[in-house]
Scaffold this motif. Structure first.
Motif, short mmCIF file in Angstrom:
data_model
loop_
_atom_site.label_atom_id
_atom_site.label_comp_id
_atom_site.label_asym_id
_atom_site.label_seq_id
_atom_site.Cartn_x
_atom_site.Cartn_y
_atom_site.Cartn_z
N PHE A 23 45.92 47.25 42.34
CA PHE A 23 46.33 46.32 41.29
C PHE A 23 45.12 45.58 40.76
CE2 PHE A 23 47.54 42.02 39.99
CZ PHE A 23 48.43 42.33 38.97
N VAL A 24 44.99 45.54 39.47
CA VAL A 24 43.91 44.78 38.84
C VAL A 24 44.54 43.90 37.77
CG1 VAL A 24 41.79 44.90 37.50
CG2 VAL A 24 42.23 46.61 39.26
N ALA A 25 44.45 42.60 37.96
CA ALA A 25 45.01 41.66 36.98
C ALA A 25 44.08 41.55 35.78
CB ALA A 25 45.20 40.30 37.62
N PRO A 26 44.60 41.60 34.57
CA PRO A 26 43.73 41.54 33.39
C PRO A 26 43.20 40.14 33.07
CG PRO A 26 46.01 41.82 32.71
CD PRO A 26 45.99 41.88 34.21
N TYR A 27 43.93 39.09 33.43
CA TYR A 27 43.50 37.70 33.19
C TYR A 27 43.06 37.47 31.74
CZ TYR A 27 43.43 37.23 38.29
OH TYR A 27 43.78 37.21 39.62
N VAL A 28 43.80 37.99 30.79
CA VAL A 28 43.42 37.89 29.38
C VAL A 28 43.33 36.43 28.94
CG1 VAL A 28 44.12 38.46 27.02
CG2 VAL A 28 44.36 40.15 28.85
N GLU A 29 44.37 35.66 29.17
CA GLU A 29 44.38 34.25 28.74
C GLU A 29 43.35 33.45 29.52
OE1 GLU A 29 45.56 30.93 26.49
OE2 GLU A 29 45.78 33.06 26.20
N GLU A 30 43.21 33.72 30.79
CA GLU A 30 42.26 32.98 31.63
C GLU A 30 40.82 33.25 31.19
OE1 GLU A 30 44.88 34.81 32.74
OE2 GLU A 30 46.12 33.09 33.27
N LYS A 31 40.52 34.48 30.82
CA LYS A 31 39.18 34.80 30.30
C LYS A 31 38.93 34.06 28.99
CE LYS A 31 38.89 39.41 32.27
NZ LYS A 31 38.81 40.85 31.94
N ARG A 32 39.95 33.99 28.15
CA ARG A 32 39.81 33.29 26.87
C ARG A 32 39.49 31.80 27.09
NH1 ARG A 32 42.38 30.28 23.40
NH2 ARG A 32 44.31 30.09 24.55
N LEU A 33 40.05 31.23 28.13
CA LEU A 33 39.85 29.81 28.43
C LEU A 33 38.63 29.54 29.30
CD1 LEU A 33 43.55 28.85 29.20
CD2 LEU A 33 42.25 28.25 27.15
N SER A 34 37.95 30.56 29.75
CA SER A 34 36.88 30.40 30.75
C SER A 34 35.70 29.57 30.27
CB SER A 34 36.39 31.76 31.23
OG SER A 34 35.72 32.44 30.19
N SER A 35 35.49 29.48 28.96
CA SER A 35 34.37 28.67 28.47
C SER A 35 34.68 27.17 28.53
CB SER A 35 34.00 29.08 27.04
OG SER A 35 35.09 28.84 26.17
N ASP A 36 35.95 26.82 28.78
CA ASP A 36 36.36 25.42 28.93
C ASP A 36 37.08 25.28 30.28
OD1 ASP A 36 37.40 22.86 28.78
OD2 ASP A 36 38.22 23.11 26.76
N PRO A 37 36.31 25.08 31.36
CA PRO A 37 36.91 25.06 32.70
C PRO A 37 38.06 24.05 32.87
CG PRO A 37 34.55 25.27 32.89
CD PRO A 37 34.85 25.00 31.43
N ALA A 38 37.99 22.91 32.20
CA ALA A 38 39.07 21.93 32.33
C ALA A 38 40.38 22.50 31.75
CB ALA A 38 38.70 20.63 31.64
N ARG A 39 40.31 23.13 30.60
CA ARG A 39 41.51 23.75 30.01
C ARG A 39 41.99 24.92 30.86
NH1 ARG A 39 40.98 25.59 24.24
NH2 ARG A 39 43.15 26.10 24.60
N LEU A 40 41.06 25.68 31.41
CA LEU A 40 41.42 26.80 32.28
C LEU A 40 42.20 26.30 33.49
CD1 LEU A 40 41.28 29.73 33.27
CD2 LEU A 40 38.97 29.24 34.12
N VAL A 41 41.71 25.26 34.13
CA VAL A 41 42.37 24.73 35.32
C VAL A 41 43.72 24.11 34.96
CG1 VAL A 41 42.20 23.05 37.20
CG2 VAL A 41 40.24 24.48 36.62
N GLU A 42 43.82 23.42 33.84
CA GLU A 42 45.11 22.87 33.40
C GLU A 42 46.12 24.00 33.17
OE1 GLU A 42 46.45 19.85 33.19
OE2 GLU A 42 44.61 18.98 33.98
N HIS A 43 45.66 25.08 32.55
CA HIS A 43 46.52 26.25 32.32
C HIS A 43 47.02 26.82 33.64
CE1 HIS A 43 47.70 30.30 31.08
NE2 HIS A 43 46.79 30.78 31.93
N LEU A 44 46.10 27.02 34.59
CA LEU A 44 46.48 27.58 35.89
C LEU A 44 47.36 26.62 36.69
CD1 LEU A 44 43.10 29.25 36.86
CD2 LEU A 44 45.20 30.39 36.11
N ASP A 45 47.11 25.34 36.56
CA ASP A 45 47.94 24.33 37.24
C ASP A 45 49.38 24.46 36.76
OD1 ASP A 45 48.77 22.09 38.73
OD2 ASP A 45 48.18 20.71 37.13
N GLY A 46 49.57 24.53 35.46
CA GLY A 46 50.93 24.68 34.93
C GLY A 46 51.57 26.01 35.29
#
Length: 93
Positions: A23-46
């Motif tokens: 299994f390989v997760a694509p993490y499309v949305e997470e990659k898009r948010l990776s340049s803004d770590p705070a937004r990335l973590v908020e996204h993952l938190d939710g």
């Protein structure tokens, strides 16, 4: 010792070359948010903890992800790993 029959499929529990292909997760949305770590973590938190990560945990994850090179795969994968290994994710309430 008996030689394996080449017609038999390999046992996935015994063949370590099969582990990486499971299994390989694509993490499309997470990659898009990776340049803004705070937004990335908020996204993952939710997404993963329904907003239950403490500010301290989020801050530590943001700080760690921010310290990485600007590599979207690395940042996304590590952020997911850190959220999923946090006790606030692991303990169901």
């Amino acid at each position: 010792t008996e030689e394996p029959d080449p017609e038999d499929p390999p046992d996935p529990q015994l063949d370590p070359t099969l582990y990486g292909a499971a299994f390989v997760a694509p993490y499309v949305e997470e990659k898009r948010l990776s340049s803004d770590p705070a937004r990335l973590v908020e996204h993952l938190d939710g997404l993963l903890t329904y907003g239950s990560l403490s500010d301290e945990a989020k801050g530590a994850i943001v700080e760690t992800v921010s310290s990485l090179p600007d590599d979207e795969d690395l940042r996304a994968q590590l952020a997911v790993f850190l959220v999923m290994s946090d006790p606030e994710y692991l303990i169901q309430r």
